[in-house]
Design a protein around this motif. Sequence first.
Motif, PDB file in Angstrom:
ATOM      1  N   PHE A 196       0.850  -1.193   0.000  1.00 14.05           N
ATOM      2  CA  PHE A 196       0.000   0.000   0.000  1.00 14.05           C
ATOM      3  C   PHE A 196       0.891   1.249   0.000  1.00 14.05           C
ATOM      4  N   PRO A 197       1.537   1.544  -1.128  1.00 13.18           N
ATOM      5  CA  PRO A 197       2.553   2.608  -1.163  1.00 13.18           C
ATOM      6  C   PRO A 197       2.007   4.024  -0.995  1.00 13.18           C
ATOM      7  N   THR A 198       0.723   4.252  -1.229  1.00 13.73           N
ATOM      8  CA  THR A 198       0.184   5.607  -1.161  1.00 13.73           C
ATOM      9  C   THR A 198      -0.285   6.002   0.235  1.00 13.73           C
ATOM     10  N   MET A 199      -0.233   5.082   1.185  1.00 11.49           N
ATOM     11  CA  MET A 199      -0.726   5.359   2.530  1.00 11.49           C
ATOM     12  C   MET A 199       0.422   5.470   3.527  1.00 11.49           C
ATOM     13  N   LYS A 200       0.213   6.255   4.547  1.00 14.35           N
ATOM     14  CA  LYS A 200       1.163   6.319   5.664  1.00 14.35           C
ATOM     15  C   LYS A 200       0.849   5.163   6.603  1.00 14.35           C
ATOM     16  N   ILE A 201       1.794   4.250   6.764  1.00 16.36           N
ATOM     17  CA  ILE A 201       1.564   3.056   7.584  1.00 16.36           C
ATOM     18  C   ILE A 201       2.498   3.070   8.784  1.00 16.36           C
ATOM     19  N   THR A 202       1.916   2.889   9.956  1.00 23.65           N
ATOM     20  CA  THR A 202       2.681   2.836  11.207  1.00 23.65           C
ATOM     21  C   THR A 202       2.379   1.520  11.913  1.00 23.65           C
ATOM     22  N   VAL A 203       3.399   0.718  12.148  1.00 19.82           N
ATOM     23  CA  VAL A 203       3.257  -0.550  12.857  1.00 19.82           C
ATOM     24  C   VAL A 203       4.049  -0.453  14.159  1.00 19.82           C
ATOM     25  N   GLU A 204       3.374  -0.598  15.272  1.00 21.77           N
ATOM     26  CA  GLU A 204       4.032  -0.477  16.573  1.00 21.77           C
ATOM     27  C   GLU A 204       3.485  -1.490  17.559  1.00 21.77           C
ATOM     28  N   LYS A 205       4.333  -1.905  18.476  1.00 22.62           N
ATOM     29  CA  LYS A 205       3.859  -2.691  19.601  1.00 22.62           C
ATOM     30  C   LYS A 205       3.084  -1.763  20.542  1.00 22.62           C
ATOM     31  N   LYS A 206       2.043  -2.300  21.145  1.00 28.98           N
ATOM     32  CA  LYS A 206       1.179  -1.543  22.053  1.00 28.98           C
ATOM     33  C   LYS A 206       0.459  -0.397  21.342  1.00 28.98           C
ATOM     34  N   ALA A 207       0.277  -0.519  20.029  1.00 30.11           N
ATOM     35  CA  ALA A 207      -0.432   0.527  19.294  1.00 30.11           C
ATOM     36  C   ALA A 207      -1.871   0.669  19.769  1.00 30.11           C
ATOM     37  N   ASP A 208      -2.413  -0.416  20.368  1.00 31.91           N
ATOM     38  CA  ASP A 208      -3.801  -0.353  20.836  1.00 31.91           C
ATOM     39  C   ASP A 208      -3.974   0.597  22.017  1.00 31.91           C
ATOM     40  N   SER A 209      -2.881   0.992  22.653  1.00 29.22           N
ATOM     41  CA  SER A 209      -2.967   1.971  23.737  1.00 29.22           C
ATOM     42  C   SER A 209      -2.444   3.340  23.308  1.00 29.22           C
ATOM     43  N   LEU A 210      -1.938   3.435  22.067  1.00 28.51           N
ATOM     44  CA  LEU A 210      -1.366   4.692  21.577  1.00 28.51           C
ATOM     45  C   LEU A 210      -2.264   5.404  20.576  1.00 28.51           C
ATOM     46  N   TYR A 211      -2.979   4.654  19.760  1.00 32.49           N
ATOM     47  CA  TYR A 211      -3.783   5.230  18.682  1.00 32.49           C
ATOM     48  C   TYR A 211      -5.246   4.825  18.872  1.00 32.49           C
ATOM     49  N   PRO A 212      -6.142   5.790  18.999  1.00 37.60           N
ATOM     50  CA  PRO A 212      -7.550   5.474  19.270  1.00 37.60           C
ATOM     51  C   PRO A 212      -8.203   4.549  18.254  1.00 37.60           C
ATOM     52  N   CYS A 213      -7.845   4.677  16.972  1.00 35.60           N
ATOM     53  CA  CYS A 213      -8.461   3.801  15.970  1.00 35.60           C
ATOM     54  C   CYS A 213      -8.053   2.344  16.185  1.00 35.60           C
TER      55      CYS A 213
END
Length: 345
Positions: A196-213
């Motif tokens: 998905f080259p046109t999107m900004k993608i962020t993969v992180e551990k504990k993302a469920d507590s960092l990003y509301p979506c």
Amino acid sequence: MDPTTEDTQPDALEVISEFTVFIPPSIHHESLISGASYAHYTPIPPLITTSKDDAPGTECVLGVDEAGRGPVIGPMVYGAFYLPVELHRSLLAETHHFDDSKVLTPAVRARLMKDVCTAGTDLHNACGWAVKSLSARDIGAGMLKNGGSYNLNAQAMDATIEIIRKVIDSGVHVTEVYIDTIGNPGVYQKKLQRIFPTMKITVEKKADSLYPCVSAASVVAKVTRDVSCDVLYQEVMKNTPEASAEEATWGSGYPSDARCVAWLKNQMDSLFGWGNECRFSWGTIKDMIEIKGSAGVKVDWPVEDDEDNACLSDYFLNTNAGSKAASEADQLRLWFGSNVGQEAF
């Protein structure tokens, strides 16, 4: 077996009161009971304008998280949750206080899920979501075939790609994606960025507590999995009405839970093992089946040597005792027989 498949820190499967439970539309009873994996996608919410030829549509943020990676019982559910970028934090974090599903009570998760699914609410009008439910049967089949080439990480990656792609294909203009991961975030992110080259993608551990979506995606996945497990449990126990209190609970469904292990031992069929609710690729299950003294019936499936199998064409060949069949070229020539002299008549 992939060492990441058995989680040693159980995320308990709570029993929710019949007065507080909410059955989301992502529960597909027939698929669950039959052991089939499935996907569920909600309609695009009213506040999101889809992409057209002359306009890209509402810019949206999308989060992805899973529930049920480690248990030996039940499906692994991947959830996706999307909404307009401008409402990301104000609606989810400030107004409705979404958080990592593990820190929310079952009642709070059920209430949030109900609000998301109820027409007319601000969450329903602005937010769309999807789930991919990977059944225990399909997880085990993928990990056991071809020497375990389709491991849990590969199945999780495919589920993530599938739900993101389907949301995009429906016309939603996703510009940012946030994903919670258990594996190496860098490797995971690079692969998704290539897809998905046109999107900004962020993969992180504990993302469920960092990003509301991602928090919202974790709630969608967790509620779907918990209710799915309840459906499976009720189906299994219909045939065990005389079970004792100890036998009639599988606890959290994790292999580190003594209640779960005890339930598996009590419910094991000597020939078939268990039903569609169990992941047969897990070490806990393998040990119970293969360990010496196990109640499991040992079945040997004889495999005949290919060298002992005659070719169909051999039945149409004239061969002399002690001699090898004719060459392959002769086999075709002699398929319908050979010429004989008048002495044969």
